[in-house]
Motif scaffolding. Structure first.
Motif, short mmCIF file in Angstrom:
data_model
loop_
_atom_site.label_atom_id
_atom_site.label_comp_id
_atom_site.label_asym_id
_atom_site.label_seq_id
_atom_site.Cartn_x
_atom_site.Cartn_y
_atom_site.Cartn_z
N UNK A 69 0.68 -0.83 0.38
CA UNK A 69 -0.11 0.01 -0.06
C UNK A 69 0.66 1.22 -0.24
N UNK A 70 1.96 1.16 0.69
CA UNK A 70 2.59 2.40 0.48
C UNK A 70 3.62 2.67 -0.31
N UNK A 71 4.22 1.21 -1.08
CA UNK A 71 4.46 1.72 -2.20
C UNK A 71 3.52 2.34 -3.20
N UNK A 72 2.34 1.78 -3.18
CA UNK A 72 1.25 2.14 -4.69
C UNK A 72 0.87 3.49 -4.17
N UNK A 73 0.80 4.45 -2.87
CA UNK A 73 0.45 5.59 -2.93
C UNK A 73 1.67 6.42 -3.32
N UNK A 74 3.11 5.92 -3.02
CA UNK A 74 4.03 6.53 -3.97
C UNK A 74 3.85 6.64 -5.48
N UNK A 75 3.16 5.98 -6.13
CA UNK A 75 3.38 5.17 -7.24
C UNK A 75 2.27 6.35 -8.17
N UNK A 76 1.07 6.55 -7.23
CA UNK A 76 -0.30 7.19 -7.02
C UNK A 76 -0.03 8.20 -7.20
N UNK A 77 1.50 9.69 -6.47
CA UNK A 77 1.55 10.35 -6.29
C UNK A 77 2.75 11.04 -6.75
N UNK A 78 3.04 10.27 -7.70
CA UNK A 78 3.87 10.56 -9.10
C UNK A 78 3.12 10.43 -10.26
N UNK A 79 2.23 9.77 -10.27
CA UNK A 79 1.22 9.18 -11.60
C UNK A 79 0.93 10.61 -11.34
N UNK A 80 -0.11 11.67 -11.19
CA UNK A 80 -0.47 12.32 -10.41
C UNK A 80 0.40 13.44 -10.61
N UNK A 81 1.55 13.67 -10.25
CA UNK A 81 2.56 15.16 -10.78
C UNK A 81 2.89 15.05 -12.46
N UNK A 82 2.74 13.68 -12.69
CA UNK A 82 3.48 13.72 -14.20
C UNK A 82 1.47 14.35 -14.79
N UNK A 83 0.91 13.70 -14.94
CA UNK A 83 -0.45 14.11 -15.50
C UNK A 83 -0.73 15.34 -14.96
N UNK A 84 -0.40 16.36 -13.71
CA UNK A 84 -0.94 17.85 -14.03
C UNK A 84 0.29 18.11 -14.87
N UNK A 85 2.30 17.60 -14.75
CA UNK A 85 2.29 18.35 -15.24
C UNK A 85 2.34 18.24 -16.83
N UNK A 86 1.93 17.33 -17.18
CA UNK A 86 2.00 16.77 -18.54
C UNK A 86 1.24 17.76 -19.11
#
Length: 91
Positions: A69-86
């Protein structure tokens, strides 16, 4: 029940996907002035890692599920940052 080895391998693959995505994200941010940077490849890698985590979590014990779950949160946070930046408009 998920084996300790399976969980470790999954976490390692996820960490590699996160590291690779962070490097590509940093590269994209450096090239921001030159136009649109496509994050679809690192986002696909992150999504595959996320899906692997979800599948493994089904058969994991509570301690393993917490790590996943902790790793899933890390992945989701990075995905969100990348999508917003994109999709952020450049001026």
């Amino acid at each position: 029940m998920a084996t300790r080895e399976a969980v470790e391998n999954c976490i390692n693959r996820c960490e590699q996907a996160v590291q690779s995505a962070r490097e590509q994200f940093a590269e994209g941010n450096r090239q921001e002035n030159y136009g649109y940077y496509d994050f679809s490849e690192p986002l696909t890698e992150l999504e595959e890692a996320y899906n692997e985590l979800c599948k493994l979590a089904i058969s994991a014990n509570s301690q393993q599920r917490e790590r996943l779950h902790r790793m899933r949160l890390v992945i989701q946070q990075l995905q969100n940052e990348m999508i917003l930046q994109e999709h952020e408009p450049t001026m």
